[in-house]
Every structure is written in C-alpha cells, then in structure tokens.
Motif scaffolding. Structure first.
Motif, PDB file in Angstrom:
ATOM      1  N   PHE A  75       0.733  -1.043  -0.144  1.00 10.73           N
ATOM      2  CA  PHE A  75       0.428   0.497   0.478  1.00 10.73           C
ATOM      3  C   PHE A  75       0.529   1.565  -0.407  1.00 10.73           C
ATOM      4  CE2 PHE A  75      -4.406  -1.211   1.711  1.00 10.73           C
ATOM      5  CZ  PHE A  75      -4.880  -2.208   0.814  1.00 10.73           C
ATOM      6  N   ALA A  76       1.804   1.394   0.540  1.00  8.61           N
ATOM      7  CA  ALA A  76       2.676   2.487   0.206  1.00  8.61           C
ATOM      8  C   ALA A  76       3.164   2.700  -0.975  1.00  8.61           C
ATOM      9  CB  ALA A  76       4.174   2.091   2.024  1.00  8.61           C
ATOM     10  N   TYR A  77       3.747   2.009  -0.919  1.00 10.37           N
ATOM     11  CA  TYR A  77       4.153   1.881  -2.956  1.00 10.37           C
ATOM     12  C   TYR A  77       3.593   2.509  -3.825  1.00 10.37           C
ATOM     13  CZ  TYR A  77       6.691   0.857  -7.135  1.00 10.37           C
ATOM     14  OH  TYR A  77       7.207   0.790  -8.866  1.00 10.37           O
ATOM     15  N   VAL A  78       1.916   1.920  -3.856  1.00 12.62           N
ATOM     16  CA  VAL A  78       0.901   2.506  -3.976  1.00 12.62           C
ATOM     17  C   VAL A  78       0.246   3.826  -3.727  1.00 12.62           C
ATOM     18  CG1 VAL A  78      -1.633   2.073  -4.917  1.00 12.62           C
ATOM     19  CG2 VAL A  78      -0.077  -0.194  -4.782  1.00 12.62           C
ATOM     20  N   PHE A  85      -4.861   7.019  -4.676  1.00 12.07           N
ATOM     21  CA  PHE A  85      -4.768   6.708  -3.554  1.00 12.07           C
ATOM     22  C   PHE A  85      -4.247   6.909  -2.062  1.00 12.07           C
ATOM     23  CE2 PHE A  85      -2.886   3.061  -1.051  1.00 12.07           C
ATOM     24  CZ  PHE A  85      -4.030   2.031  -1.456  1.00 12.07           C
ATOM     25  N   ARG A  86      -3.103   7.594  -2.464  1.00 12.46           N
ATOM     26  CA  ARG A  86      -2.463   8.801  -1.647  1.00 12.46           C
ATOM     27  C   ARG A  86      -4.635   9.201  -0.594  1.00 12.46           C
ATOM     28  NH1 ARG A  86       1.245  10.265  -3.761  1.00 12.46           N
ATOM     29  NH2 ARG A  86       1.263  12.420  -4.720  1.00 12.46           N
ATOM     30  N   ASP A  87      -4.491   9.788  -1.452  1.00 10.71           N
ATOM     31  CA  ASP A  87      -5.873  10.876  -0.711  1.00 10.71           C
ATOM     32  C   ASP A  87      -6.902   9.658  -0.388  1.00 10.71           C
ATOM     33  OD1 ASP A  87      -4.794  13.094  -1.442  1.00 10.71           O
ATOM     34  OD2 ASP A  87      -5.548  13.226  -3.223  1.00 10.71           O
ATOM     35  N   LEU A  88      -6.959   8.978  -1.121  1.00 12.38           N
ATOM     36  CA  LEU A  88      -7.725   7.696  -0.228  1.00 12.38           C
ATOM     37  C   LEU A  88      -7.984   6.922   1.094  1.00 12.38           C
ATOM     38  CD1 LEU A  88     -10.641   6.522  -0.663  1.00 12.38           C
ATOM     39  CD2 LEU A  88      -9.194   4.007  -2.077  1.00 12.38           C
ATOM     40  N   ILE A  89      -6.074   6.827   1.464  1.00  8.79           N
ATOM     41  CA  ILE A  89      -5.995   6.629   2.463  1.00  8.79           C
ATOM     42  C   ILE A  89      -4.994   7.885   3.215  1.00  8.79           C
ATOM     43  CG2 ILE A  89      -4.133   5.029   3.480  1.00  8.79           C
ATOM     44  CD1 ILE A  89      -5.949   3.360   1.660  1.00  8.79           C
ATOM     45  N   ASP A  90      -4.819   8.576   2.819  1.00  7.70           N
ATOM     46  CA  ASP A  90      -4.175   9.470   4.174  1.00  7.70           C
ATOM     47  C   ASP A  90      -5.630  10.642   4.385  1.00  7.70           C
ATOM     48  OD1 ASP A  90      -2.503   8.304   4.574  1.00  7.70           O
ATOM     49  OD2 ASP A  90      -0.910   9.066   3.057  1.00  7.70           O
TER      50      ASP A  90
END
Length: 220
Positions: A75-78, A85-90
């Motif tokens: 997930f960190a690589y993606v 994806f970064r906005d979705l997670i963080d």
C-alpha cells in the motif's frame, strides 16, 4: 520454565516488531497515516496474544504479522505512485482559515471544532485568530499556521498569490488549486511550454507562489 518462555517470547516479538517498523520506514508518531496506525495497533494486539498464549506456537503469530507488513509495504508503494490512492488512504489537507476568514464548512466536514482550533493555535503561541492569515489542517492532524504580516514590510505581494499552491503532483494537474489562484489549465500548459515544452506526465511536482513557478522533473 514458564517464566523463561514468556521472557523469550517477549524478546523475540520485540525484535520482530522492531525490524517490522524499520521496514515500514521512518515517520514521526504524529505523522502516521491511518494505514500505519491500523497496522501498528493490529501488530501490537497480535504480539500481545502471542506472548500470553504460550500453548500456541509463536510462529503461528508470525503469519498474520508478516501478512500485515506485506500489505503495508504494498500500500505504501502504491501510495507513492498514485495521488488518488494517497488521498483515499491519508485524506487531503484542509484550509481552515483562508485569508483571515474561518471556513466553517471545512471545519464541519473534518469534524473539527473551535476548541480544537484554539488549542492548536495556543500550542503555536497564537492568542488571537485575527493574527492568522492561513491555517491548514494537515493529514496528520497537525495545524500549519501562517501569520498575517505587518503592512508595509514588503515581504509579500498578495496580488500575486497568497500561499504556495501545488499545481501538479505525480504528473496529475491539481485543478482545485488552479481555481484557488484563479488560473486555468491552459494557462498552466502555456507556462510549462515557456520553460521548455515540459510535459505534465513528466513532472513530479510543480508549485506556484508569488508569481513564481517551481518545477521538478521526475528523475525515475
């Protein structure tokens, strides 16, 4: 013998978690993403059960722990490759105070109240909200504050922009930020063309502040 086994289990799992955290990268506790926090909590719970349940093999606990580490690394690589994806997670930073005006809608959306705001302003030695030009609630929960500058000091020309705005991140145009500075996508492409016919997809980061544009080309 039982106490010795507990001690050995504790030491072993301590080393496993220590190595795990090193693999997950360096980040301050206050800057942990939601993904990091979930993984840390689950690892702590699994380690706790593994220490207490001496009847079970300790290696049974390693399987879910390694699985969690694998998920976090993937997930960190993606997240590094995908802004979406970064906005979705963080999540995304939220402007709470914009040009001296409090954005109540943004506060409500983030479930952030005035007590939270005042506490974080006091932590930065700011006693009066009227002294703040911009306040940005970061994805880590920290509040970044920009004070108003005395008139006539010549430091900033507000006619050219108020705050550094990312216009391109990981090859993606940030159209919302373009609207904030009253610029269009065509204007951005024209400015990039002036700098040597730069292609958006090749730019890792581009920002705009005080009429100046900063561009960093992806070096991968």
């Amino acid at each position: 013998m039982e106490h010795l086994e507990l001690l050995l289990r504790t030491i072993f799992l301590y080393l496993v978690i220590l190595i795990t955290f090193r693999l997950m990268g360096k980040r301050e506790i206050g800057e942990l993403s939601v993904l990091d926090l979930v993984v840390f909590i689950m690892l702590a719970e699994i380690a706790s059960m593994a220490i207490e349940n001496t009847a079970d093999s300790i290696f049974h606990s390693l399987i879910p722990m390694l699985g969690l580490v694998g998920i976090q690394i993937v997930f960190a690589y993606v997240s590094l490759k995908s802004k979406w994806f970064r906005d979705l997670i963080d999540g995304r930073p939220t402007i709470i105070i914009n040009k001296g005006n409090i954005d109540e809608k943004a506060m409500k959306k983030q479930r952030y109240n005035f007590d939270d705001l005042l506490v974080q302003l006091r932590e930065k030695d700011i006693r009066n909200i009227s002294d703040v030009e911009f306040a940005i609630l970061e994805t880590s929960g920290k509040l970044s504050v920009f004070k108003k500058e005395p008139k006539g000091n010549g430091k900033r020309d507000h006619s050219k922009g108020d705050i550094t705005m990312p216009l391109i991140i990981d090859g993606n145009i940030q159209e919302e930020n373009l609207r904030r500075i009253n610029k269009s996508k065509d204007w951005l492409l024209e400015e990039l063309n002036k700098k040597g016919d730069l292609q958006v997809k090749d730019i890792s980061f581009c920002s705009y502040d005080q009429g100046k544009m900063y561009v960093d080309i992806n070096n991968k």
